[in-house]
Design an enzyme around this catalytic site. Sequence first.
Site, PDB file in Angstrom:
ATOM      1  N   GLU A  14       0.782  -1.232   0.000  1.00 34.39           N
ATOM      2  CA  GLU A  14       0.000   0.000   0.000  1.00 34.39           C
ATOM      3  C   GLU A  14       0.818   1.289   0.000  1.00 34.39           C
ATOM      4  OE1 GLU A  14      -2.970  -0.202   3.081  1.00 34.39           O
ATOM      5  OE2 GLU A  14      -4.042  -1.810   2.078  1.00 34.39           O
ATOM      6  N   GLU A  59      -6.151  -8.061  -0.089  1.00 38.65           N
ATOM      7  CA  GLU A  59      -6.793  -7.809   1.215  1.00 38.65           C
ATOM      8  C   GLU A  59      -8.241  -7.418   0.989  1.00 38.65           C
ATOM      9  OE1 GLU A  59      -5.008  -4.959   3.925  1.00 38.65           O
ATOM     10  OE2 GLU A  59      -3.010  -5.750   3.483  1.00 38.65           O
TER      11      GLU A  59
HETATM   12  C1  FCB Z   1      -4.909  -2.153   5.243  1.00 38.80           C
HETATM   13  C2  FCB Z   1      -3.589  -2.606   5.810  1.00 38.80           C
HETATM   14  C3  FCB Z   1      -3.697  -3.670   6.862  1.00 38.80           C
HETATM   15  C4  FCB Z   1      -4.883  -3.431   7.768  1.00 38.80           C
HETATM   16  C5  FCB Z   1      -6.127  -3.223   6.948  1.00 38.80           C
HETATM   17  C6  FCB Z   1      -7.383  -3.060   7.760  1.00 38.80           C
HETATM   18  O1  FCB Z   1      -4.778  -0.846   4.788  1.00 38.80           O
HETATM   19  O2  FCB Z   1      -2.765  -3.106   4.789  1.00 38.80           O
HETATM   20  O3  FCB Z   1      -2.493  -3.724   7.565  1.00 38.80           O
HETATM   21  O4  FCB Z   1      -4.630  -2.363   8.595  1.00 38.80           O
HETATM   22  O5  FCB Z   1      -5.967  -2.109   6.123  1.00 38.80           O
END
Ligand code: FCB
Length: 437
Positions: free
Chosen positions: A167, A351
């Site tokens: 990210e 994610e």
């Molecule tokens: C993302 C992150 C992860 C976690 C989620 C909820 O941005 O990569 O570490 O904090 O959000």
Amino acid sequence: MKFSRSDFPQDFLFAAATSSYQIEGHGFGGAGQTHWDTFAATPGNVVRAEHGAIACDHYHRWEEDLGLMQAMGLDAYRFSTSWARVMPEGRGAVNADGLDFYDRLVDGMLARGLKPMATLYHWELPSALADKGGWANPDIAHWLADFATVIMEKIGDRVFSAAPINEPWCVAWLSHFLGGHAPGLRDIRAAAHAMHHVLTAHGRSVEAMRALGVQNLGAVCNFEDVYPADDSVAAQKAAQTYEGIYNRFFVGGLFNGSYPQDVLDGLEPYLPKGWDKDFDLIQQPLDWFGINYYTCKRVASDSGPWPSTKEVEGPLPKTQMDWEIKPDGLEHILTWLSKNYTGALPLYVTENGMANPDVVGQDDVARIDYLDAHLAAARRAMDQGAPLAGYTFWSLLDNYEWALGYEKRFGLVHVDFETLQRTPKASYHAIRDALCR
Ligand code: FCB
């Protein structure tokens, strides 16, 4: 759950994700100090000043945690390696215990049929490098590439995939412009430098890993589905600016070899000298691209200097994070990316998940519904041609949710932070049934 494995192609990968600082316990095993330790120790930054010294104690309980994923029927595990655990000062001396930990972890995954998906940097910058300016210092590209070499010389022969950085938006903008994450800066020049260096560091690290022969290299960015808060021209412009910084800046660099003009309009005066000569480095060929997606945003214009945007509360049901639940945003982001940036490159949702104020024994319907709806959205994107090859649940365990401490529970497995006992939630069981039936 409504979805089952047979709704997806046979070789589609289901995974769970975690990250090192959020679960391992940085007080163990000779890890060096990180900028998250000092950010958390500074009053006002983190809820209850909580930190990652113990976290989920995964450092000692990793076998149990891998076992939980194996029993769930997962194909892969997206984990990250802590730079400060491997190189406590960020450069130079290597902590053999740290390297051995990841060596054992990778072997443990393979022994349980889990493909290791490695992320090199998920935010715990060694303090010694933060002292030198961290992401604002152009040398970070070499520092990260050196770490990439050290860790991949140990585990690179056995990982299924690797990405240098989790990210870029959070590493650069959230941490140097909005001040919400370590190092907590609110400075446009530091932010602009970090925005660029996060990509040069990506490029150098991919180069270093290719030189070692590491296979299947990618990048992971986060995206939001962005809308103007109202019909005004001002809100449309603000939403475009917000969306440019969040969604288009990094993929512009990675895949087009340029930054979007509407972001340069505000950021260019603060970018490091010679930034426009770095795109050959940034545009390393990649084997896959990862998308982290959680929510949408409504944006209105704000007074004050560029980017002159503010977030406005939206109407949809929200998670414990106060994030609106917008599954078709995932469909939108996946189709938009494949049409405009990534083409035939395999995509992974790296994610997706929700926080809920869970207690043990609760029904967990909200999380099951959230995941089901997002998997259906991912499936619709595939039907429209997005070459999605896998989907990753965030997160295996309740863990350290950064500035929000241990309060926000994203896990498929509940963690009691007093006893560190793991208890699978109903969503864990629902996924296991969906994957194994
Ligand atoms: C993302 C992150 C992860 C976690 C989620 C909820 O941005 O990569 O570490 O904090 O959000």
